[in-house]
Write a protein that holds these residues in place. Structure first.
Motif, PDB file in Angstrom:
ATOM      1  N   GLU A  55      46.900  -2.775   9.183  1.00  0.00           N
ATOM      2  CA  GLU A  55      47.859  -3.359  10.116  1.00  0.00           C
ATOM      3  C   GLU A  55      49.024  -2.387  10.296  1.00  0.00           C
ATOM      4  O   GLU A  55      49.686  -2.022   9.323  1.00  0.00           O
ATOM      5  N   ILE A  56      49.218  -1.942  11.528  1.00  0.00           N
ATOM      6  CA  ILE A  56      50.342  -1.064  11.845  1.00  0.00           C
ATOM      7  C   ILE A  56      51.202  -1.798  12.868  1.00  0.00           C
ATOM      8  O   ILE A  56      50.899  -1.784  14.072  1.00  0.00           O
ATOM      9  N   PRO A  57      52.250  -2.502  12.407  1.00  0.00           N
ATOM     10  CA  PRO A  57      53.080  -3.284  13.320  1.00  0.00           C
ATOM     11  C   PRO A  57      53.597  -2.425  14.480  1.00  0.00           C
ATOM     12  O   PRO A  57      53.889  -1.250  14.313  1.00  0.00           O
ATOM     13  N   HIS A  58      53.678  -3.028  15.637  1.00  0.00           N
ATOM     14  CA  HIS A  58      54.137  -2.394  16.877  1.00  0.00           C
ATOM     15  C   HIS A  58      53.100  -1.451  17.471  1.00  0.00           C
ATOM     16  O   HIS A  58      53.330  -0.884  18.528  1.00  0.00           O
ATOM     17  N   TYR A  59      51.973  -1.236  16.801  1.00  0.00           N
ATOM     18  CA  TYR A  59      50.928  -0.372  17.330  1.00  0.00           C
ATOM     19  C   TYR A  59      49.631  -1.159  17.482  1.00  0.00           C
ATOM     20  O   TYR A  59      49.271  -1.580  18.564  1.00  0.00           O
ATOM     21  N   PHE A  60      48.897  -1.344  16.379  1.00  0.00           N
ATOM     22  CA  PHE A  60      47.616  -2.046  16.442  1.00  0.00           C
ATOM     23  C   PHE A  60      47.178  -2.461  15.041  1.00  0.00           C
ATOM     24  O   PHE A  60      47.758  -2.039  14.047  1.00  0.00           O
TER      25      PHE A  60
END
Length: 169
Positions: A118-123
């Motif tokens: 999980e990479i917030p603000h990305y995908f």
């Protein structure tokens, strides 16, 4: 039933939990669904007594802040493994051909694994795998009644998109 769990939160960037459960069940009048004429018509089968010995094990790990050098300090990597063993034996009649045999549609071995980034603000991206072992389609454990095990795999990719009146995922 006897189980043990362990969790470790001592490091703020690493979460670890493990669980192991062992059990024994003696079931009277066990109802099992089996296909009768084809895969769309199923019948219920009553097995007088079934002894079930099982073990379930699971390990989960989450790593956060592991990608600081890539400016992805909020990223979370999660991993999980699980395994189940289930020996479900027909104990109804010692003189029967099905005595002490695995009951229909109950695999002895099954399990799975999950990997999720999980990479917030990305995908978010994830991979799942599920394993179901061999099982039998009828009460007699013969080669003709053997249903081969299978593996199911999936990959997911998602992105959270903020809209004026809500959000999309």
């Amino acid at each position: 039933n006897l189980g043990i769990s362990y969790s470790d939160y001592s490091n703020e960037n690493i979460y670890l939990t493990t669980t192991v459960d062992g059990y024994f069940n003696r079931v009277s009048d066990k109802i099992v669904a089996i296909p009768s004429q084809n895969l769309f018509l199923w019948s219920m089968m009553n097995i007088g007594r079934v002894d079930i010995l099982g073990l379930d094990a699971k390990v989960e790990v989450s790593l956060s802040n592991f990608a600081q050098r890539f400016t992805l300090s909020e990223a979370v990597l999660s991993m999980a493994l699980n395994y189940s063993f289930q020996s479900a034996k027909d104990k109804t009649d010692e003189g029967s051909k099905t005595y002490n045999q695995q009951i229909p549609y109950t695999p002895k071995h099954s399990g799975g694994a999950m990997l999720h980034l999980e990479i917030p603000h990305y995908f978010d991206i994830g991979y799942n795998i599920i394993y179901v072992g061999n099982r039998y389609r009828l009460a007699q454990n013969t080669e003709n009644n053997l249903v081969q095990g299978y593996v199911d795999q999936s990959i997911t990719l998602s992105k959270y998109i903020t809209l004026k009146d809500g959000a999309l995922l």
